[in-house]
Structures are given as structure tokens and as C-alpha cells.
Design an enzyme around this catalytic site. Sequence first.
Site, mmCIF file in Angstrom:
data_model
loop_
_atom_site.group_PDB
_atom_site.id
_atom_site.type_symbol
_atom_site.label_atom_id
_atom_site.label_comp_id
_atom_site.label_asym_id
_atom_site.label_seq_id
_atom_site.Cartn_x
_atom_site.Cartn_y
_atom_site.Cartn_z
ATOM 1 N N ARG A 229 40.001 30.742 38.641
ATOM 2 C CA ARG A 229 40.111 32.063 39.381
ATOM 3 C C ARG A 229 39.633 32.036 40.745
ATOM 4 N NH1 ARG A 229 37.668 37.687 38.658
ATOM 5 N NH2 ARG A 229 38.885 38.755 40.063
ATOM 6 N N HIS B 63 39.241 40.665 46.781
ATOM 7 C CA HIS B 63 37.946 40.523 46.238
ATOM 8 C C HIS B 63 36.813 41.173 47.136
ATOM 9 C CE1 HIS B 63 35.272 38.754 42.766
ATOM 10 N NE2 HIS B 63 34.624 39.526 43.569
ATOM 11 N N GLU C 107 38.209 44.501 40.475
ATOM 12 C CA GLU C 107 37.317 45.612 40.367
ATOM 13 C C GLU C 107 37.303 46.661 41.399
ATOM 14 O OE1 GLU C 107 33.906 42.953 38.290
ATOM 15 O OE2 GLU C 107 33.380 44.121 40.022
ATOM 16 N N ASN D 126 36.596 42.120 33.511
ATOM 17 C CA ASN D 126 35.024 41.602 33.864
ATOM 18 C C ASN D 126 34.249 42.365 33.058
ATOM 19 O OD1 ASN D 126 36.962 40.435 35.823
ATOM 20 N ND2 ASN D 126 36.100 40.980 37.533
ATOM 21 N N TYR E 134 29.817 42.411 31.999
ATOM 22 C CA TYR E 134 28.398 42.347 32.316
ATOM 23 C C TYR E 134 27.432 42.750 31.427
ATOM 24 C CZ TYR E 134 30.079 39.433 36.086
ATOM 25 O OH TYR E 134 31.162 38.466 36.888
ATOM 26 N N GLU F 278 35.772 37.540 33.967
ATOM 27 C CA GLU F 278 34.526 37.400 34.468
ATOM 28 C C GLU F 278 33.565 37.783 33.211
ATOM 29 O OE1 GLU F 278 34.769 38.681 39.208
ATOM 30 O OE2 GLU F 278 32.975 39.154 38.129
HETATM 31 O O1 LIG Z 1 31.693 41.625 38.968
HETATM 32 C C1 LIG Z 1 31.517 41.711 40.126
HETATM 33 O O2 LIG Z 1 30.691 42.381 40.484
HETATM 34 C C2 LIG Z 1 32.125 40.967 41.113
HETATM 35 O O3 LIG Z 1 33.432 40.656 40.782
HETATM 36 C C3 LIG Z 1 31.513 39.462 41.345
HETATM 37 O O4 LIG Z 1 31.663 39.184 42.676
HETATM 38 C C4 LIG Z 1 29.869 39.653 41.231
HETATM 39 O O5 LIG Z 1 29.181 38.709 42.037
HETATM 40 C C5 LIG Z 1 29.577 39.055 39.745
HETATM 41 O O6 LIG Z 1 30.028 40.032 39.057
HETATM 42 C C6 LIG Z 1 27.996 39.249 39.586
HETATM 43 O O7 LIG Z 1 27.400 40.384 39.893
#
Ligand SMILES: O=C(O)[C@H](O)[C@@H](O)[C@H](O)[C@H](O)CO
Length: 428
Positions: free
Chosen positions: A77, A121, A166, A282, A284, A343
Site C-alpha cells: 500500500r 495521503h 484518514e 488504521n 494505533y 495500517e
Molecule cells: O496513521 C497515520 O497517521 C498515517 O497514516 C501515517 O502517515 C503515520 O505516519 C503513521 O500512522 C504513524 O503515525
Amino acid sequence: MPVPRFPADFVWGVSTSAFQIEGGTSEGGRGRSVWDTFTATPGRVARGENADVATDHYHRYPEDVALMSELGVDAYRFSLAWPRIQPEGRGPANPEGIAFYDRLLDALCEAGIEPVATLHHWDTPQALEDDGGWLSRDTAERFADYAAIAGERFADRVKMWIPLNEPMVTSIFGYGIGEYAPGKALLLDAIPTAHHQLLAHGRAVAALRSAGARTVGTANNHSPVRGDDPEPVEFLDALINRLFADPVLLGSYPEVLHDRLPDGFADDLPSIAAPLDFYGVNYYEPMAVRAPRSPGPLPFELSPLEGFPMTTNGSPVVPDGLRELLVLLHERYPDLPPLHITENGCSFDGIHDTERIEFLDAHLGAVHEAMTTGVDVRGYFVWSLLDNFEWSKGYAPRFGLVHVDYDTLARTPKDSFAWYRGVIERSG
Ligand SMILES: O=C(O)[C@H](O)[C@@H](O)[C@H](O)[C@H](O)CO
């Protein structure tokens, strides 16, 4: 803990983005983007760093494709840089920009790696920002033109398409609190940028399908919201999750935000809710929230999530948050298309990156757990293949499976690279 068995047709991938890896920002007829302007503005990026060179992928993409071949991924990707394809964000395509992505796509296909292309992006052409950017409805129409060009030129080789990465971050970090480009701090008055991006998404889906695109989806970042007080929890959940998922998956907006949306927004919902082939997520970390302790413009304040290991980027490591999120989406959206984790990753230092292996191992475990409860997940993409430019934090946070020496631009696979290759091999 050994990684559980995933289906044989599960898609294993890695993710990157154009501005964070390409460099060559003044080469090949590329125009300026809001991030070029932002990095050139003193005080906006740590240590005054910029992405003029980044990892120099613009010149070194053959080496990076070879690394992905060695890794054994099924799919890659990446994002197309709008200012490389349309330097002013409108008008005819830039032949040198098209040629660069032709070279990259041909190299990927030659290596048997399926291209997954994100159209946007965050590197909006500066010329469009000068005319209002995502505060302007016209940018959605310009985006549809760009999607048509990209579809016509690349749909023969691109396997999966993602119009926007995002949109939440662009709206909230770019226009709401000004931490990212274009650096506006409009708070809740930034919400029209969400609607215009979602309209752009719907228009692009239509343009890509007309150009013969096979598979179209999203890459929305989502976080389960935690807190004892339901009111701020519901509001933040509406702002960061439902504002971007409900219109696409339900054809409606969260009631609590209706008065912040542009007049006539409802007329655009049928276009925004265009059927998708997959829903990309995505993930985190979860978010924690509480009622504001002093009066202010927002009905919530973020609270720290305590008791979890932290990454070098200051994020708590909460693998179960991913399982929780996948189950939430599954329960909340009855017509949810198959999911892809577009992600997931973390920033840790060093070549011997045991913490990253533990992070990825635990998050894959969480995905598998959600799948055993009936959530349809079809693929997983690690953020990121390479260490790269982490937006306003510059180069300090390192998210790559491959280390990049920013002086020599040498690439060195980390221990996590070998680990992930093993996961892919074993899953057969
Ligand atoms: O999720 C996001 O913020 C973006 O898609 C990425 O460009 C970042 O770099 C990654 O997540 C790390 O923070």
C-alpha cells in the site's frame, strides 16, 4: 506467542505514503503541496526537518521493491502524490508524474506484489489550499477529476484503491487544531472539511469504477474511546469514528454533529455512501476522554491512558483495543464490507527491535481473536516498510521494518523484517 494460523488467502502487506518516503519534491514537474509549505514554515516540524529527500524512494524504489520481494508480502500500500500528477491540483496530467508511477507499478507487478494505491495521503496541492482547500466544496470536484486521471492510467495494474487516507486526521489535526498541514486551528468549525472529504471519497469511488477499478475501499483511522463519563465518550466517538464511518456505511451523520455540517449535506449522502468492496482500518491506540475540568470550546478533554507500555512516539501499546475496535465495527455496521487492517505499527529504535516484534505479534493475535468471533478480516498491512518522515515529529520516530540511515540513505532490514517474513511464510 506463535502467531495463530490465518487463512491461506489472507493478504500480508506493508504500507507507506508518498510525502513520507519519496523525496524528489522539486523533481519531475511536481507541484507544491500543503506539506511542502508546512515544513518550510519555521516551528512547524521538529528540528526544522523536511521531506525534500526523505528516504529518496523517488530514485531508490527498485531497491525498496526488492526489499518487499525479500519480505514476501502479497501487497504494497502506497500513495500517489496528487501534486506529482496534477501540480496545480487541476488541469492535464503531468507526464513525468505519471511516468514515475508507471515505473513503480511495473516493478511491483514484475515482482508479483499487488499494488494498493491511496489517492490522497494528506499532500493536497497548495494551489487548491490557496482556494480554500477542504473548506471548499470545489476541492471535492477537483479530487474527482484527479481520481479519473489516476484510474484511467493505472487501473490496469492497481489491485485495490483507497481514495483518502484518514480524512479524520486532515480535518482534526490539519484544520481543527493546526498540528498538521495546512495548520488551521478552527476547532469544531473544521467539520465542513470532513463533509467535503467524504464527498470527494464518494465522487472518487464513482470515477474509479468508471475507469475500470476492480476493488475500492477506505483507510480510516479508528480508536475505541474509553472514559467513565458517557457524554464526552459519545461526543469524541462521534467526532473521530462515526463522523467518517456512518456516512460511508450507513448513509447518515451522527445527530450530535448535524448543526456543524454545511447546508444541504443530506443531498450528498447517497454519493458518499457508494458501495465499497472493503473497509480499511488504521489502528494505533485507543483514546481516553473525560469531561473538561475547566470551561472551554470543546465538550471533552483527552486523558492519558495509564498502565500500558509506551512507544517512542508516546503511544500506549494496547493490542486488545484493536480486537475491541473490530468487534465494535462488526456490531455497529450491519452491512460492513470485509475489513483490511490498512495500517498498524509502532515506533521503536534500533535494528534489534524486539518491542516491535512483540507489538506486531500481539496485534495480529488481537485480529485473529476478532476473526474467531465472526469479524471478516481479509488482510493486514504493517506501518511501515521503511523508517520515514513522521509529519510534524520529523525523522525521530522510527516505524519501519527497515532502518534508513538518513545520511547515506542505506536501508538495513531490522529483526522485525525477518520475523514478519517468517509469519508470511508460515501462513503459507
Ligand atoms: O496513521 C497515520 O497517521 C498515517 O497514516 C501515517 O502517515 C503515520 O505516519 C503513521 O500512522 C504513524 O503515525
